[in-house]
Design a protein around this motif. Structure first.
Motif, PDB file in Angstrom:
ATOM      1  N   GLY A   1       0.795  -1.223   0.000  1.00  0.00           N
ATOM      2  CA  GLY A   1       0.000   0.000   0.000  1.00  0.00           C
ATOM      3  C   GLY A   1       0.826   1.271   0.000  1.00  0.00           C
ATOM      4  N   GLU A   2       2.110   1.154   0.318  1.00  0.00           N
ATOM      5  CA  GLU A   2       3.005   2.310   0.319  1.00  0.00           C
ATOM      6  C   GLU A   2       3.914   2.337  -0.916  1.00  0.00           C
ATOM      7  OE1 GLU A   2       5.163   2.581   3.993  1.00  0.00           O
ATOM      8  OE2 GLU A   2       3.440   1.861   5.161  1.00  0.00           O
ATOM      9  N   SER A   3       3.686   1.433  -1.851  1.00  0.00           N
ATOM     10  CA  SER A   3       4.575   1.268  -3.001  1.00  0.00           C
ATOM     11  C   SER A   3       4.002   1.939  -4.246  1.00  0.00           C
ATOM     12  CB  SER A   3       4.804  -0.219  -3.275  1.00  0.00           C
ATOM     13  OG  SER A   3       5.372  -0.859  -2.144  1.00  0.00           O
ATOM     14  N   ILE A   4       4.818   2.797  -4.869  1.00  0.00           N
ATOM     15  CA  ILE A   4       4.396   3.502  -6.085  1.00  0.00           C
ATOM     16  C   ILE A   4       4.048   2.520  -7.199  1.00  0.00           C
ATOM     17  CG2 ILE A   4       5.141   5.110  -7.881  1.00  0.00           C
ATOM     18  CD1 ILE A   4       6.970   6.410  -5.796  1.00  0.00           C
ATOM     19  N   LEU A   5       4.834   1.455  -7.328  1.00  0.00           N
ATOM     20  CA  LEU A   5       4.624   0.486  -8.403  1.00  0.00           C
ATOM     21  C   LEU A   5       3.194  -0.025  -8.417  1.00  0.00           C
ATOM     22  CD1 LEU A   5       5.936  -1.285 -10.662  1.00  0.00           C
ATOM     23  CD2 LEU A   5       6.381  -2.986  -8.885  1.00  0.00           C
ATOM     24  N   LEU A   6       2.693  -0.435  -7.260  1.00  0.00           N
ATOM     25  CA  LEU A   6       1.340  -0.971  -7.198  1.00  0.00           C
ATOM     26  C   LEU A   6       0.303   0.124  -7.424  1.00  0.00           C
ATOM     27  CD1 LEU A   6      -0.400  -3.467  -6.725  1.00  0.00           C
ATOM     28  CD2 LEU A   6      -0.460  -2.874  -4.303  1.00  0.00           C
ATOM     29  N   PHE A   7       0.554   1.317  -6.873  1.00  0.00           N
ATOM     30  CA  PHE A   7      -0.381   2.424  -7.088  1.00  0.00           C
ATOM     31  C   PHE A   7      -0.582   2.684  -8.579  1.00  0.00           C
ATOM     32  CE2 PHE A   7      -0.563   6.982  -8.179  1.00  0.00           C
ATOM     33  CZ  PHE A   7      -1.881   7.235  -7.803  1.00  0.00           C
ATOM     34  N   ARG A   8       0.503   2.693  -9.335  1.00  0.00           N
ATOM     35  CA  ARG A   8       0.402   3.022 -10.746  1.00  0.00           C
ATOM     36  C   ARG A   8      -0.267   1.905 -11.544  1.00  0.00           C
ATOM     37  NH1 ARG A   8       5.322   6.839 -12.691  1.00  0.00           N
ATOM     38  NH2 ARG A   8       3.595   7.575 -13.970  1.00  0.00           N
ATOM     39  N   MET A   9      -0.205   0.683 -11.044  1.00  0.00           N
ATOM     40  CA  MET A   9      -0.908  -0.419 -11.689  1.00  0.00           C
ATOM     41  C   MET A   9      -2.404  -0.371 -11.411  1.00  0.00           C
ATOM     42  SD  MET A   9       1.605  -3.692 -11.043  1.00  0.00           S
ATOM     43  CE  MET A   9       0.388  -4.814 -11.739  1.00  0.00           C
ATOM     44  N   GLU A  10      -2.778   0.178 -10.248  1.00  0.00           N
ATOM     45  CA  GLU A  10      -4.189   0.124  -9.837  1.00  0.00           C
ATOM     46  C   GLU A  10      -4.972   1.387 -10.166  1.00  0.00           C
ATOM     47  OE1 GLU A  10      -4.284  -3.022  -6.161  1.00  0.00           O
ATOM     48  OE2 GLU A  10      -3.821  -0.944  -5.659  1.00  0.00           O
ATOM     49  N   THR A  11      -4.290   2.482 -10.476  1.00  0.00           N
ATOM     50  CA  THR A  11      -5.025   3.701 -10.798  1.00  0.00           C
ATOM     51  C   THR A  11      -5.439   3.715 -12.268  1.00  0.00           C
ATOM     52  OG1 THR A  11      -4.969   6.124 -10.760  1.00  0.00           O
ATOM     53  CG2 THR A  11      -2.936   5.006 -11.382  1.00  0.00           C
ATOM     54  N   LYS A  12      -6.533   4.442 -12.541  1.00  0.00           N
ATOM     55  CA  LYS A  12      -6.948   4.670 -13.926  1.00  0.00           C
ATOM     56  C   LYS A  12      -6.778   6.128 -14.321  1.00  0.00           C
ATOM     57  CE  LYS A  12     -11.082   2.799 -13.634  1.00  0.00           C
ATOM     58  NZ  LYS A  12     -12.412   2.319 -14.080  1.00  0.00           N
ATOM     59  N   ASP A  13      -6.103   6.892 -13.479  1.00  0.00           N
ATOM     60  CA  ASP A  13      -5.790   8.278 -13.781  1.00  0.00           C
ATOM     61  C   ASP A  13      -4.785   8.304 -14.943  1.00  0.00           C
ATOM     62  OD1 ASP A  13      -4.920  10.883 -13.945  1.00  0.00           O
ATOM     63  OD2 ASP A  13      -4.349  11.057 -11.844  1.00  0.00           O
ATOM     64  N   PRO A  14      -5.141   8.881 -16.097  1.00  0.00           N
ATOM     65  CA  PRO A  14      -4.223   8.869 -17.239  1.00  0.00           C
ATOM     66  C   PRO A  14      -2.875   9.503 -16.949  1.00  0.00           C
ATOM     67  CG  PRO A  14      -6.435   9.563 -17.923  1.00  0.00           C
ATOM     68  CD  PRO A  14      -6.430   9.522 -16.424  1.00  0.00           C
ATOM     69  N   ALA A  15      -2.809  10.408 -15.972  1.00  0.00           N
ATOM     70  CA  ALA A  15      -1.551  11.074 -15.649  1.00  0.00           C
ATOM     71  C   ALA A  15      -0.650  10.226 -14.763  1.00  0.00           C
ATOM     72  CB  ALA A  15      -1.835  12.405 -14.957  1.00  0.00           C
ATOM     73  N   ALA A  16      -1.180   9.132 -14.247  1.00  0.00           N
ATOM     74  CA  ALA A  16      -0.398   8.339 -13.286  1.00  0.00           C
ATOM     75  C   ALA A  16      -0.308   6.861 -13.633  1.00  0.00           C
ATOM     76  CB  ALA A  16      -0.999   8.491 -11.883  1.00  0.00           C
ATOM     77  N   MET A  17      -1.257   6.333 -14.406  1.00  0.00           N
ATOM     78  CA  MET A  17      -1.327   4.889 -14.572  1.00  0.00           C
ATOM     79  C   MET A  17      -0.190   4.358 -15.434  1.00  0.00           C
ATOM     80  SD  MET A  17      -4.480   4.307 -17.205  1.00  0.00           S
ATOM     81  CE  MET A  17      -4.300   4.519 -18.976  1.00  0.00           C
ATOM     82  N   MET A  18       0.144   3.117 -15.166  1.00  0.00           N
ATOM     83  CA  MET A  18       1.118   2.376 -15.945  1.00  0.00           C
ATOM     84  C   MET A  18       0.526   1.008 -16.284  1.00  0.00           C
ATOM     85  SD  MET A  18       4.014   3.805 -16.693  1.00  0.00           S
ATOM     86  CE  MET A  18       4.693   5.450 -16.389  1.00  0.00           C
ATOM     87  N   PRO A  19       0.788   0.527 -17.490  1.00  0.00           N
ATOM     88  CA  PRO A  19       1.435   1.234 -18.593  1.00  0.00           C
ATOM     89  C   PRO A  19       0.601   2.435 -19.054  1.00  0.00           C
ATOM     90  CG  PRO A  19       1.328  -1.128 -19.010  1.00  0.00           C
ATOM     91  CD  PRO A  19       0.430  -0.843 -17.852  1.00  0.00           C
ATOM     92  N   GLU A  20       1.279   3.374 -19.703  1.00  0.00           N
ATOM     93  CA  GLU A  20       0.583   4.568 -20.193  1.00  0.00           C
ATOM     94  C   GLU A  20      -0.354   4.241 -21.342  1.00  0.00           C
ATOM     95  OE1 GLU A  20       3.828   8.071 -19.355  1.00  0.00           O
ATOM     96  OE2 GLU A  20       4.141   6.776 -21.097  1.00  0.00           O
ATOM     97  N   LEU A  21       0.002   3.255 -22.144  1.00  0.00           N
ATOM     98  CA  LEU A  21      -0.802   2.819 -23.287  1.00  0.00           C
ATOM     99  C   LEU A  21      -1.162   1.353 -23.124  1.00  0.00           C
ATOM    100  CD1 LEU A  21       1.262   4.406 -26.200  1.00  0.00           C
ATOM    101  CD2 LEU A  21      -0.896   5.252 -25.267  1.00  0.00           C
ATOM    102  N   GLY A  22      -2.261   0.968 -23.769  1.00  0.00           N
ATOM    103  CA  GLY A  22      -2.588  -0.460 -23.805  1.00  0.00           C
ATOM    104  C   GLY A  22      -3.539  -0.921 -22.735  1.00  0.00           C
ATOM    105  N   ARG A  23      -3.927  -0.035 -21.822  1.00  0.00           N
ATOM    106  CA  ARG A  23      -4.940  -0.431 -20.853  1.00  0.00           C
ATOM    107  C   ARG A  23      -5.799   0.755 -20.466  1.00  0.00           C
ATOM    108  NH1 ARG A  23      -5.095   0.609 -15.364  1.00  0.00           N
ATOM    109  NH2 ARG A  23      -3.213   1.448 -14.367  1.00  0.00           N
ATOM    110  N   ALA A  24      -7.077   0.474 -20.283  1.00  0.00           N
ATOM    111  CA  ALA A  24      -8.018   1.464 -19.785  1.00  0.00           C
ATOM    112  C   ALA A  24      -8.704   0.969 -18.523  1.00  0.00           C
ATOM    113  CB  ALA A  24      -9.077   1.781 -20.853  1.00  0.00           C
ATOM    114  N   VAL A  25      -8.543  -0.325 -18.220  1.00  0.00           N
ATOM    115  CA  VAL A  25      -9.116  -0.904 -17.010  1.00  0.00           C
ATOM    116  C   VAL A  25      -7.970  -1.460 -16.159  1.00  0.00           C
ATOM    117  CG1 VAL A  25     -11.258  -1.480 -18.198  1.00  0.00           C
ATOM    118  CG2 VAL A  25      -9.462  -3.208 -17.988  1.00  0.00           C
ATOM    119  N   VAL A  26      -8.261  -1.759 -14.922  1.00  0.00           N
ATOM    120  CA  VAL A  26      -7.259  -2.314 -14.013  1.00  0.00           C
ATOM    121  C   VAL A  26      -7.194  -3.828 -14.186  1.00  0.00           C
ATOM    122  CG1 VAL A  26      -6.600  -2.634 -11.598  1.00  0.00           C
ATOM    123  CG2 VAL A  26      -7.615  -0.468 -12.350  1.00  0.00           C
ATOM    124  N   HIS A  27      -5.985  -4.337 -14.328  1.00  0.00           N
ATOM    125  CA  HIS A  27      -5.801  -5.788 -14.349  1.00  0.00           C
ATOM    126  C   HIS A  27      -5.776  -6.263 -12.897  1.00  0.00           C
ATOM    127  CE1 HIS A  27      -3.348  -9.503 -15.810  1.00  0.00           C
ATOM    128  NE2 HIS A  27      -4.622  -9.781 -15.590  1.00  0.00           N
TER     129      HIS A  27
END
Length: 382
Positions: A332-358
Motif C-alpha cells: 500500500g506504500e509502493s508507487i509500483l502498485l499504485f500506478r498499476m491500480e489507478t486509472k488516472d491517465p496522468a499516473a497509470m502504468m502502462p501509459e498505453l494499452g490499458r483502460a481498465v485495471v488488471h
C-alpha cells in the motif's frame, strides 16, 4: 520483381477472379510480403482472413503464445509469425530474435462476447486449432502487423469492420467503446485503444538511442514454454524442428525461461518478475524509453534499480503520495502498485494499452511485495 509490381499483379488477378462466379472466395490464402507499399487492407498480406465465420491462418504461418503475455484490457491475442521459404530467425539468448527480411508477424486482438458484441468477457479462452478459429461469440477488434523490411521493422494496425469480414489500415489509430464483463458479473464501460503509428513506435522502440522498432515478445524467455499449438513439444524446440529457428540454439532446456504468471506451482517471485518483465521492461530498462526514471524491470535487476526503497525521480502525481517504488512488506506504500491500480491517465502504468485495471495482475504484485522482508527508511531520513 518490385513490390509495386507484385501488388499490381495481385489486384489484377483478384479482379479477374472476382468476375468468375465469385471464385475470389476460393483463392488460396498465402502470405504476400510488401517491402515498400503499405496495404490498405489486411487481406493484402495474405496471412489470415475471416471467412464463413472462421478466422483462417495461411499455410506456413506459425501461431505462437507467450509464457506470460502482456496485458491489454483482457483482450485475447492470436499471434503468428511467417518467414520466407528457406529462411529462419537467428537465436539470441536475451534479445529479440533476428528475423530475416520478408518476415511478417501478426497479433490479432479479440474478445469472447457476452449478451451483445459490445459486451466483452474478461475470462475468454478462445484460440486457434489446426490453423483456424471459430468466430462464433467472438468480437475481432484489430490485427497488428510487424513487417521486417530492408530498413528495419515497420508497424501497421488494421481495424476489423462490423461484419468481421475485413480489416482496414488505421494510421491514426481508433477508439472502440466496449463494456467489460468480469467473471463475477461486474461490468465496466471502457474505451479500447487502437494505437496510432507513433504509439506503436513508442512501445516497440525499446532502445531510446537507436529508436529502432523491435518485437517485444519474440524472445527466448517469453517463448520457452510448452507449445499450445504443437502438443508434447516445447515451443522453442518445435520452432527449431520446423526450421524457424537457427543459430546458437541447441535445446529449450538451456535457454532462459520466464514463469507463467498464472501457474501457482511456480515461485511467487518468479511469477511477479515475469509479469513485470513482459508488461514493463520494454520501457523500463537501462536503454529503454523510460530509462531516465532509473527503474529497471528486466529479469536481472535488483535493489534500488528494481524500485526497492527507490525514491521517484520525476513521478509528480504519479507517485500517489507513496515514498518509494517498492516498500518491502508494504504494498500500500509502493508507487509500483499504485500506478498499476489507478486509472488516472496522468499516473497509470502502462501509459498505453490499458483502460481498465488488471485486478489479477495487481493482486500478484501486491502479494509479492507483501511477502518481502525488510523495509525502507522514512522518506527524507538520512
Amino acid at each position: 520483381m518490385t513490390a509495386a509490381f507484385r501488388r499490381g499483379w495481385f489486384f489484377v488477378a483478384f479482379a479477374f477472379c472476382a468476375l468468375q462466379a465469385g471464385c475470389s472466395d476460393e483463392r488460396a490464402l498465402a502470405p504476400i510480403f510488401h517491402e515498400e507499399d503499405n496495404p490498405e487492407t489486411l487481406s493484402e498480406w495474405g496471412v489470415l482472413r475471416a471467412k464463413d465465420g472462421v478466422l483462417e491462418l495461411a499455410a506456413g504461418t506459425t501461431p505462437y503464445d507467450l509464457a506470460t503475455p502482456l496485458f491489454s484490457d483482457y483482450a485475447l491475442k492470436l499471434r503468428t509469425v511467417w518467414t520466407p521459404t528457406g529462411t529462419a530467425a537467428t537465436y539470441d539468448e536475451m534479445e529479440a530474435f533476428d528475423f530475416p527480411v520478408g518476415t511478417i508477424v501478426t497479433k490479432t486482438f479479440y474478445y469472447e462476447t457476452g449478451e451483445s458484441r459490445d459486451v466483452v468477457r474478461a475470462d475468454g479462452t478462445r484460440t486457434a486449432t489446426d490453423g483456424a478459429m471459430s468466430l462464433s461469440g467472438v468480437r475481432l477488434l484489430e490485427t497488428r502487423i510487424l513487417a521486417r523490411r530492408e530498413q528495419g521493422w515497420a508497424a501497421f494496425a488494421y481495424v476489423w469492420n462490423e461484419a468481421q469480414t475485413q480489416a482496414r489500415l488505421k494510421r491514426a489509430g481508433d477508439v472502440i467503446p466496449l463494456t467489460l464483463e468480469r467473471p463475477d458479473g461486474r461490468r465496466e464501460d471502457f474505451a479500447y485503444l487502437v494505437p496510432n503509428a507513433n504509439q506503436c513506435a513508442g512501445c516497440h522502440a525499446t532502445n531510446a538511442e537507436t529508436r529502432a522498432i523491435q518485437p517485444i515478445g519474440l524472445k527466448a524467455r517469453h517463448l520457452n514454454k510448452p507449445s499450445a499449438f504443437h502438443p508434447g513439444f516445447n515451443q522453442l524446440d518445435a520452432w527449431r524442428l520446423k526450421g524457424l529457428l537457427a543459430g546458437d540454439f541447441k535445446s529449450a532446456a538451456a535457454a532462459p525461461r520466464n514463469a507463467d504468471w498464472t501457474d501457482t506451482d511456480e515461485p511467487l517471485a518468479a511469477r511477479a518478475r515475469a509479469y513485470l518483465d513482459v508488461n514493463c521492461s520494454h520501457c523500463h530498462s537501462p536503454v529503454g524509453p523510460a530509462g531516465t526514471s532509473g527503474l529497471d524491470l528486466e529479469p536481472g535487476a535488483d535493489g534500488p534499480a528494481l524500485g526497492l526503497c527507490k525514491a521517484p525521480i520525476a513521478a509528480g502525481s504519479g507517485s500517489g503520495g507513496r515514498p518509494y517504488g517498492i516498500v518491502p512488506g508494504a504494498p500500500g506504500e509502493s508507487i509500483l502498485l499504485f500506478r498499476m491500480e489507478t486509472k488516472d491517465p496522468a499516473a497509470m502504468m502502462p501509459e498505453l494499452g490499458r483502460a481498465v485495471v488488471h485486478e489479477e495482475g495487481a493482486a500478484l504484485i501486491r502479494n509479492w511485495i507483501a511477502g518481502m522482508e525488510g523495509g525502507c527508511a522514512p522518506a527524507g531520513a538520512g
